[in-house]
Motif scaffolding. Structure first.
Motif, PDB file in Angstrom:
ATOM      1  N   ALA A 393       0.841  -1.210   0.000  1.00  0.00           N
ATOM      2  CA  ALA A 393       0.000   0.000   0.000  1.00  0.00           C
ATOM      3  C   ALA A 393       0.873   1.258   0.000  1.00  0.00           C
ATOM      4  CB  ALA A 393      -0.923  -0.015   1.213  1.00  0.00           C
ATOM      5  N   PHE A 394       1.947   1.248   0.781  1.00  0.00           N
ATOM      6  CA  PHE A 394       2.795   2.447   0.793  1.00  0.00           C
ATOM      7  C   PHE A 394       3.646   2.549  -0.467  1.00  0.00           C
ATOM      8  CE2 PHE A 394       1.353   3.022   5.049  1.00  0.00           C
ATOM      9  CZ  PHE A 394       1.380   4.398   5.189  1.00  0.00           C
ATOM     10  N   ALA A 395       3.958   1.416  -1.085  1.00  0.00           N
ATOM     11  CA  ALA A 395       4.591   1.498  -2.407  1.00  0.00           C
ATOM     12  C   ALA A 395       3.660   2.233  -3.363  1.00  0.00           C
ATOM     13  CB  ALA A 395       4.896   0.090  -2.926  1.00  0.00           C
ATOM     14  N   ALA A 396       2.378   1.908  -3.270  1.00  0.00           N
ATOM     15  CA  ALA A 396       1.398   2.583  -4.132  1.00  0.00           C
ATOM     16  C   ALA A 396       1.316   4.067  -3.799  1.00  0.00           C
ATOM     17  CB  ALA A 396       0.027   1.921  -3.973  1.00  0.00           C
ATOM     18  N   VAL A 397       1.307   4.395  -2.497  1.00  0.00           N
ATOM     19  CA  VAL A 397       1.204   5.805  -2.105  1.00  0.00           C
ATOM     20  C   VAL A 397       2.432   6.586  -2.596  1.00  0.00           C
ATOM     21  CG1 VAL A 397       1.186   7.372  -0.126  1.00  0.00           C
ATOM     22  CG2 VAL A 397      -0.288   5.368  -0.115  1.00  0.00           C
ATOM     23  N   VAL A 398       3.624   6.014  -2.411  1.00  0.00           N
ATOM     24  CA  VAL A 398       4.843   6.695  -2.864  1.00  0.00           C
ATOM     25  C   VAL A 398       4.823   6.850  -4.386  1.00  0.00           C
ATOM     26  CG1 VAL A 398       7.356   6.601  -2.950  1.00  0.00           C
ATOM     27  CG2 VAL A 398       6.180   5.809  -0.918  1.00  0.00           C
ATOM     28  N   GLY A 399       4.457   5.771  -5.065  1.00  0.00           N
ATOM     29  CA  GLY A 399       4.425   5.816  -6.528  1.00  0.00           C
ATOM     30  C   GLY A 399       3.427   6.841  -7.041  1.00  0.00           C
ATOM     31  N   GLY A 430       9.877   5.903   4.213  1.00  0.00           N
ATOM     32  CA  GLY A 430      10.236   5.508   5.577  1.00  0.00           C
ATOM     33  C   GLY A 430       9.067   4.867   6.294  1.00  0.00           C
ATOM     34  N   ALA A 431       7.893   5.458   6.107  1.00  0.00           N
ATOM     35  CA  ALA A 431       6.698   4.919   6.767  1.00  0.00           C
ATOM     36  C   ALA A 431       6.414   3.494   6.292  1.00  0.00           C
ATOM     37  CB  ALA A 431       5.502   5.820   6.457  1.00  0.00           C
ATOM     38  N   GLY A 432       6.433   3.298   4.976  1.00  0.00           N
ATOM     39  CA  GLY A 432       6.157   1.968   4.435  1.00  0.00           C
ATOM     40  C   GLY A 432       7.177   0.954   4.910  1.00  0.00           C
ATOM     41  N   LEU A 433       8.439   1.366   4.867  1.00  0.00           N
ATOM     42  CA  LEU A 433       9.515   0.447   5.252  1.00  0.00           C
ATOM     43  C   LEU A 433       9.416   0.089   6.734  1.00  0.00           C
ATOM     44  CD1 LEU A 433      11.946  -0.858   3.873  1.00  0.00           C
ATOM     45  CD2 LEU A 433      13.343   1.011   4.726  1.00  0.00           C
ATOM     46  N   LEU A 434       9.249   1.104   7.580  1.00  0.00           N
ATOM     47  CA  LEU A 434       9.207   0.842   9.024  1.00  0.00           C
ATOM     48  C   LEU A 434       8.003  -0.026   9.391  1.00  0.00           C
ATOM     49  CD1 LEU A 434      10.194   4.287  10.625  1.00  0.00           C
ATOM     50  CD2 LEU A 434      11.585   2.237  10.393  1.00  0.00           C
ATOM     51  N   LEU A 455       6.520  -2.698  17.802  1.00  0.00           N
ATOM     52  CA  LEU A 455       5.264  -1.936  17.865  1.00  0.00           C
ATOM     53  C   LEU A 455       5.547  -0.435  17.934  1.00  0.00           C
ATOM     54  CD1 LEU A 455       3.116  -4.153  20.268  1.00  0.00           C
ATOM     55  CD2 LEU A 455       2.763  -3.789  17.822  1.00  0.00           C
ATOM     56  N   TRP A 456       6.629  -0.064  18.614  1.00  0.00           N
ATOM     57  CA  TRP A 456       7.009   1.349  18.643  1.00  0.00           C
ATOM     58  C   TRP A 456       7.531   1.789  17.278  1.00  0.00           C
ATOM     59  CZ3 TRP A 456       5.378   4.747  21.891  1.00  0.00           C
ATOM     60  CH2 TRP A 456       4.986   4.351  23.177  1.00  0.00           C
ATOM     61  N   VAL A 457       8.199   0.873  16.588  1.00  0.00           N
ATOM     62  CA  VAL A 457       8.665   1.200  15.231  1.00  0.00           C
ATOM     63  C   VAL A 457       7.454   1.482  14.327  1.00  0.00           C
ATOM     64  CG1 VAL A 457       9.859   0.286  13.197  1.00  0.00           C
ATOM     65  CG2 VAL A 457      10.799  -0.112  15.469  1.00  0.00           C
ATOM     66  N   VAL A 458       6.421   0.661  14.471  1.00  0.00           N
ATOM     67  CA  VAL A 458       5.189   0.888  13.695  1.00  0.00           C
ATOM     68  C   VAL A 458       4.624   2.270  14.014  1.00  0.00           C
ATOM     69  CG1 VAL A 458       2.805   0.123  13.379  1.00  0.00           C
ATOM     70  CG2 VAL A 458       4.626  -1.563  13.530  1.00  0.00           C
ATOM     71  N   PHE A 459       4.657   2.624  15.293  1.00  0.00           N
ATOM     72  CA  PHE A 459       4.134   3.931  15.719  1.00  0.00           C
ATOM     73  C   PHE A 459       4.909   5.065  15.030  1.00  0.00           C
ATOM     74  CE2 PHE A 459       4.469   7.408  18.902  1.00  0.00           C
ATOM     75  CZ  PHE A 459       3.156   7.851  18.839  1.00  0.00           C
ATOM     76  N   PHE A 460       6.248   4.956  15.017  1.00  0.00           N
ATOM     77  CA  PHE A 460       7.042   6.003  14.365  1.00  0.00           C
ATOM     78  C   PHE A 460       6.802   6.024  12.854  1.00  0.00           C
ATOM     79  CE2 PHE A 460       9.668   5.549  18.298  1.00  0.00           C
ATOM     80  CZ  PHE A 460       9.408   6.822  18.776  1.00  0.00           C
ATOM     81  N   GLY A 461       6.602   4.848  12.294  1.00  0.00           N
ATOM     82  CA  GLY A 461       6.268   4.795  10.865  1.00  0.00           C
ATOM     83  C   GLY A 461       4.963   5.523  10.573  1.00  0.00           C
ATOM     84  N   ALA A 465       4.155   8.721   8.141  1.00  0.00           N
ATOM     85  CA  ALA A 465       3.093   8.747   7.123  1.00  0.00           C
ATOM     86  C   ALA A 465       2.238  10.003   7.279  1.00  0.00           C
ATOM     87  CB  ALA A 465       2.223   7.495   7.256  1.00  0.00           C
ATOM     88  N   THR A 466       1.976  10.383   8.516  1.00  0.00           N
ATOM     89  CA  THR A 466       1.177  11.600   8.749  1.00  0.00           C
ATOM     90  C   THR A 466       1.922  12.827   8.245  1.00  0.00           C
ATOM     91  OG1 THR A 466       0.328  10.522  10.730  1.00  0.00           O
ATOM     92  CG2 THR A 466      -0.116  12.865  10.507  1.00  0.00           C
ATOM     93  N   LEU A 467       3.229  12.878   8.532  1.00  0.00           N
ATOM     94  CA  LEU A 467       4.020  14.007   8.046  1.00  0.00           C
ATOM     95  C   LEU A 467       4.016  14.055   6.517  1.00  0.00           C
ATOM     96  CD1 LEU A 467       7.108  13.883  10.452  1.00  0.00           C
ATOM     97  CD2 LEU A 467       5.235  15.536  10.447  1.00  0.00           C
TER      98      LEU A 467
END
Lengths: 579, 165
Positions: A393-399, A430-434, A455-461, A465-467
């Protein structure tokens, strides 16, 4: 009407003014111009992206709440929000952005003055908006996809509303898919065979075909569930509490069905790389084949749990393993022009960074999917499902963000900030990868401590994504200068698209182009197109009828008119128009 | 695809039940006779709808009206027969998985049948108001194609639900 046989005035008169921005609410509601409809889809997609990104942060924070942070006020509410986040990302955000970009760009790429069935395309946009609103609001009203603590009478009504919203969304995406597929199949300019279709247009044809095959199966699922809730419940939503509705619909979030989101990425990479590198693809047909195979491997309606458990079968495993191949092939073929021409000096163009980043994320997603189907690893049903979903999904968003930066002059008439673009691309990557990698590692379940850290890594990801979502919105509001007809100094939009097609579409449909014949347009270009294309099987023979010749552009008239106009301007008899 | 999605669900659940040795329908409840009448009615309607296409292409409007009217009449007859079957079986929606899916499948088919009749009605209305000509008559073949699709849907259903039970 064709680009090669009609003068620009005729083409422009056949639709609303190209790039016209609807003025009032009435214009917005009744527009049938493909660019205006595309912008509606894109704005909706960006709004949903921002909402889903914020929801993702809250869901991730809830997941890390080992210390008793209860964000949503209960396990059931948290579970519903998790479902809303997942379904919104896959069914709302990515399809809206994909359709928005495609509705704007694809007609121009294939040399059509508008999308096929423009009113249906507009109806799809409004239907999607209403469906998305119903889906989101109903979840907050107690609906969702079942209930952990049992489905009560009131909740059953709200769940039906959620399912109705999903059905409207799926139907709208289907309708838009029909419009886009028909545009690519039937409205290509004469001389552009299907094998010469630009890669993004081709990828949209493949994507929409897969949606046309897949989404009706989702709608069939929704019908069965709604009837069950009304008459039963017998199969789903049993009163003792069940997640069976979510389980029945979750196949749309998992491989192979989720890979459909990544197909346009392959087309976007194929469109951006040769333009930035200034070099052709080695093989256009090879890239088209890779995109086509990726589409075949993304047909996923058959893998739903209602059809017994298909996940142990050879076909499911083969689909998962083979999905890596088309992505790898596409990236390899796209890297050749870059290797040949090199990247221009200076900071990289945001669209190139985004395209390559999206390709790598997609490759990682496909590789994670291949790991997921390997039975001894026992990843199915774990967080690895979410890992694959996030990567794709994030590959799609970045693309799609890269596509928006690349085609911004065609969408809004001005370029977007490269600096902001680089930030946005890096944020989303970064969001997709994390999030993807962290979910995948949790799926492996190496150790409890590692899982908590992930789980904290997911949170930072999710924060990244929000940024990124905020960055896109900020960039869209900033005008970095008006774009000309050829902002990337490109000789072509995609590999083998003949220059004449690109110039023809650019001169007629570019938002920055005037609506009258331009004196600077070399009159022989259209003639050269007709004579120069070896693929023009539709071209009438040289001895055409008088009626046909009457429709040919009267270039001599245009030329004399321009000459007179220029002389009068020099003499000051006619005021020179600004711009 | 929506209809065949439901049919696939029906067939997969039936196969699973049979594997477990569970009886799908009680013996003698779902009869072949009435469903066969629907089948032959729909076959006749395929001819009449094609007659309408041929007539409109030849600018023979009286024949087109008759053919479209007959096709809609056949559609109404199929609706009536389907209603009879559903009542005749005495099934209840929540009695068992088999009966539930029988209702969903036939209900979805009836929804498509109503859509097809509505499409034909709109087409007939447009024809009566002077639209369509031998050169520009895409609406009639489009309605006919949708009708043929509904006929094909029932053909598959007839084999899968009523013949093989």
């Amino acid at each position: 009407m064709t680009m090669t046989e009609s003068p620009p005035t005729e083409a422009a008169e056949s639709t609303e003014p190209a790039g016209a921005v609807p003025g009032g609410l009435y214009d917005v509601l009744t527009t049938s111009d493909h660019k205006a409809i595309g912008r509606i889809w894109l704005r909706l997609g960006l709004l949903l992206l921002a909402g889903v990104a914020v929801l993702g942060v809250l869901v991730a924070l809830e997941d890390t709440s080992a210390d008793g942070i209860d964000v949503f006020g209960g396990a059931n509410a948290a579970w519903q929000m998790n479902g809303l986040y997942s379904f919104s990302l896959v069914l709302l955000v990515v399809p809206a952005l994909t359709i928005g970009l495609a509705t704007t760009v694809v007609p121009m790429q294939v040399g059509s003055s508008n999308i096929a069935f423009p009113r249906a395309a507009a109806a799809a946009a409004w239907g999607f908006m209403v469906g998305a609103a119903i889906m989101v609001i109903s979840v907050f009203a107690g609906g969702g996809w079942g209930a952990l603590d049992g489905v009560s009478g009131g909740e059953a009504d709200a769940i039906e509303l959620t399912l109705l919203g999903m059905g409207m969304v799926a139907s709208s995406v289907l309708l838009a898919s029909v419009c886009l597929a028909t545009t690519v199949l039937s409205l290509r300019t004469p001389g552009m065979g299907l094998t010469k279709t630009p890669l993004f247009a081709w990828s949209i044809l493949v994507t929409t075909s897969v949606w046309i095959l897949t989404l009706p199966v989702l709608i069939a699922n929704l019908i069965v569930i709604v009837v069950d809730l009304r008459g039963g419940p017998l199969l789903f939503g049993a009163p003792e509490g069940s997640t069976m509705i979510y389980d029945q619909l979750a196949w749309i979030l998992e491989q192979p069905a989720v890979f459909v989101l990544g197909i346009p990425v392959l087309g976007i990479i194929g469109s951006i790389v040769p333009v930035v590198a200034g070099s052709r693809h080695i093989t256009h047909a090879g890239l088209m084949a890779a995109i086509g195979v990726a589409g075949l491997l993304a047909i996923g309606g058959w893998s739903q749990p209602a059809f017994s458990d298909q996940r142990d079968e050879l076909l499911f495993v083969a689909f998962g393993l083979l999905a890596v191949m088309p992505v790898l092939a596409s990236l390899a073929l796209n890297s050749l022009p870059l290797a040949k021409a090199g990247v221009p000096p200076g900071p990289p163009p945001a669209q190139l960074l985004g395209a390559l980043g999206a390709g790598l994320l997609l490759l990682l997603g496909a590789a994670a999917g291949a790991l997921r189907v390997i039975d001894p690893l026992e990843l199915i049903g774990t967080n690895a499902d979410a890992g694959v979903g996030h990567l794709v999904a994030f590959a799609a968003v970045v693309g799609l963000a890269a596509g928006m930066w690349f085609w911004a002059p065609k969408i809004g008439g001005h370029q977007l900030s490269n600096v902001l673009g680089l930030g946005v691309m890096l944020d989303f990557m970064g969001a997709g990868l994390l999030m993807g990698a962290a979910h995948l590692l949790i799926g492996f379940d190496f150790a409890g401590g590692l899982n908590d850290a992930m789980l904290w890594v997911v949170f930072f990801g999710a924060i990244l994504a929000t940024l990124g979502a905020l960055g896109v919105s900020a960039a869209a509001r900033r005008n970095e200068g008006e774009a000309g007809d050829d902002p990337w100094v490109a000789t072509r939009l995609s590999g083998p698209l003949p220059r004449q097609f690109q110039r023809a579409t650019s001169s007629v449909l570019s938002p920055a182009s005037p609506q009258k014949p331009r004196c600077s347009t070399p009159p022989k270009r259209a003639t050269a197109t007709r004579e120069g294309s070896p693929h023009d099987r539709h071209r009438p023979p040289a001895s055409t009828s008088a009626a046909a010749s009457a429709h040919r552009p009267r270039w001599d008239t245009v030329r004399v008119g321009c000459l007179c106009d220029g002389l009068l301007r020099c003499l000051g008899a006619v005021p020179v128009a600004s711009g | 695809m929506v209809y065949f999605g439901v049919l696939a669900l029906y067939l997969s659940r039936r196969a699973e039940s049979r594997e477990l040795g569970i009886e799908w329908f009680p013996e003698g409840v779902v009869e072949l006779g009435p469903s066969g009448w629907i089948f032959w009615t729909l076959i006749m309607s395929s001819f009449t709808v094609q007659w309408a296409v041929q007539a409109i292409q030849n600018e023979d409007r009286p024949n087109a009206y008759v053919a479209l009217g007959l096709t809609m009449l056949f559609g109404a007859a199929v609706f009536n027969q389907m209603w009879f079957i559903v009542n005749d079986t005495g099934f209840a929606l929540s009695a068992s998985e088999a009966q539930f899916l029988f209702f969903v499948l036939n209900g979805t088919f009836i929804a498509f049948l109503i859509l097809a009749v509505a499409f034909l009605f709109l087409t007939a209305l447009r024809a009566m108001f002077g639209q369509y000509s031998p050169l520009q008559n895409d609406g009639v073949p489009a309605a006919a194609m949708f009708w043929h699709t509904v006929v094909a849907m029932y053909w598959v259903t007839w084999i899968a639900v009523y013949v093989t039970k």
